[in-house]
Design an enzyme around this catalytic site. Structure first.
Site: not given
Ligand code: OAD
Length: 272
Positions: A114, A117, A132, A140, A172, A212, A214
């Site tokens: 997701q 980077d 994502h 496009c 595009c 890593g 949520s």
């Molecule tokens: P979140 O910010 O929702 O969750 C981050 C997760 O990383 C949490 O469960 C933390 O406990 C965990 N975490 C924190 N520090 C960590 C570490 N050092 N090692 C491992 N885990 C750690 O991020 P995502 O689950 O990626 O989408 O969120 C999903 C999507 O929501 C993103 O891709 C983005 C956002 O809206 C879009 O923008 C479309």
């Protein structure tokens, strides 16, 4: 390494060794130790800025020119600019490198990330689907053709404001459609080719590493649930519990910059 941690690592190794097709679903936590903030929780981007509403994509489509003018203006949103600058300078951490090792050793078949980077590629991984999108590209909205974002930025950097406005939104080269950043907005469907690949990988898989994330954003969060429903296994790697901890077969607690390397060591892949 405490006793419980060792037991959980051993359980994960056992599951992986018995599995035929291991994939990973990756989230922002993997890149936390590369200095990139997560979205939710303490210091998260959405915690600070608030989550963009469900009409983010609709607003883009309604007026892409104004959207791009705002987007390219670094002064408009300092938090957003800072987030982008951090991503552009970030380097892969030990967690990314350990995932690369798992792929290189034939254990990890695919990663659905997701993250936008690009750090998986910087670490050497190849079999990646960026569900994502990627900060590195623009795409496009009609034909899904992608081009590098820097090419757009450098081509308009020296133009006057009036000239810039004439060129926006970028169009595009292939079909003349409207280009937007490849990163998926709230309310925007996942590009069909990308979603198809995720579905194919999920169908093949009998074990998923939930790294890593949520697991709160769909459709990504549905992939581990689907694998579990088919009788497959979920290995969660996260310092905190998530909405899918309850259905995980094992949860390895700690930063993935140390837990994934520990898993690799335990699997014996570092000797290969
Ligand atoms: P979140 O910010 O929702 O969750 C981050 C997760 O990383 C949490 O469960 C933390 O406990 C965990 N975490 C924190 N520090 C960590 C570490 N050092 N090692 C491992 N885990 C750690 O991020 P995502 O689950 O990626 O989408 O969120 C999903 C999507 O929501 C993103 O891709 C983005 C956002 O809206 C879009 O923008 C479309």
């Amino acid at each position: 390494m405490n006793g419980t941690y060792k037991i959980h690592l051993a359980k994960a190794v056992n599951i992986i060794q018995k599995s035929n097709y291991v994939i990973a679903l990756v989230g922002a936590g993997l890149s936390a130790e590369s200095g990139i903030p997560t979205f939710r929780g303490k210091g998260g981007l959405w915690t600070k800025k608030g989550e963009p509403g469900p009409s983010q994509y609709r607003n883009f489509v309604k007026d892409p020119k104004s959207w791009w003018i705002n987007n390219l203006d670094e002064q408009q949103d300092p938090e957003r600019t800072n987030f982008r600058n951090v991503i552009d300078k970030a380097k892969p951490n030990q967690g990314h490198l350990a995932l690369y090792e798992l792929e290189h050793d034939g254990i990890l078949k695919h990663q659905i990330t997701q993250n936008v980077d690009g750090l998986h590629f910087a670490a050497g991984s190849i079999n990646i689907t960026e569900i994502h999108g990627s900060r590195a590209n623009i795409r496009c909205i009609s034909c899904e053709f992608k081009t590098p974002r820097v090419a757009l930025e450098s081509s308009i950097a020296k133009l006057s404001y009036t000239e810039k406005i004439k060129l926006l939104p970028p169009s595009c080269h292939r079909c003349g459609g409207v280009m937007k950043p490849d990163t998926v907005m709230f309310g925007e469907p996942i590009p069909s080719s990308v979603l198809e690949e995720c579905v194919v990988q999920t169908k093949k898989s009998d074990c998923i590493l939930m790294v890593g994330t949520s697991a709160t954003v769909y459709p990504a969060a549905s992939f581990p649930q689907e694998i579990k429903t088919r009788g497959g296994k979920i290995i969660e790697l996260n310092p905190s519990s998530t909405s899918l901890s309850e259905i995980s077969d094992v949860s390895i607690r700690g930063s993935t910059s140390s837990t994934i390397p520990d898993l690799v060591k335990k699997l014996g892949t570092q000797q290969h």
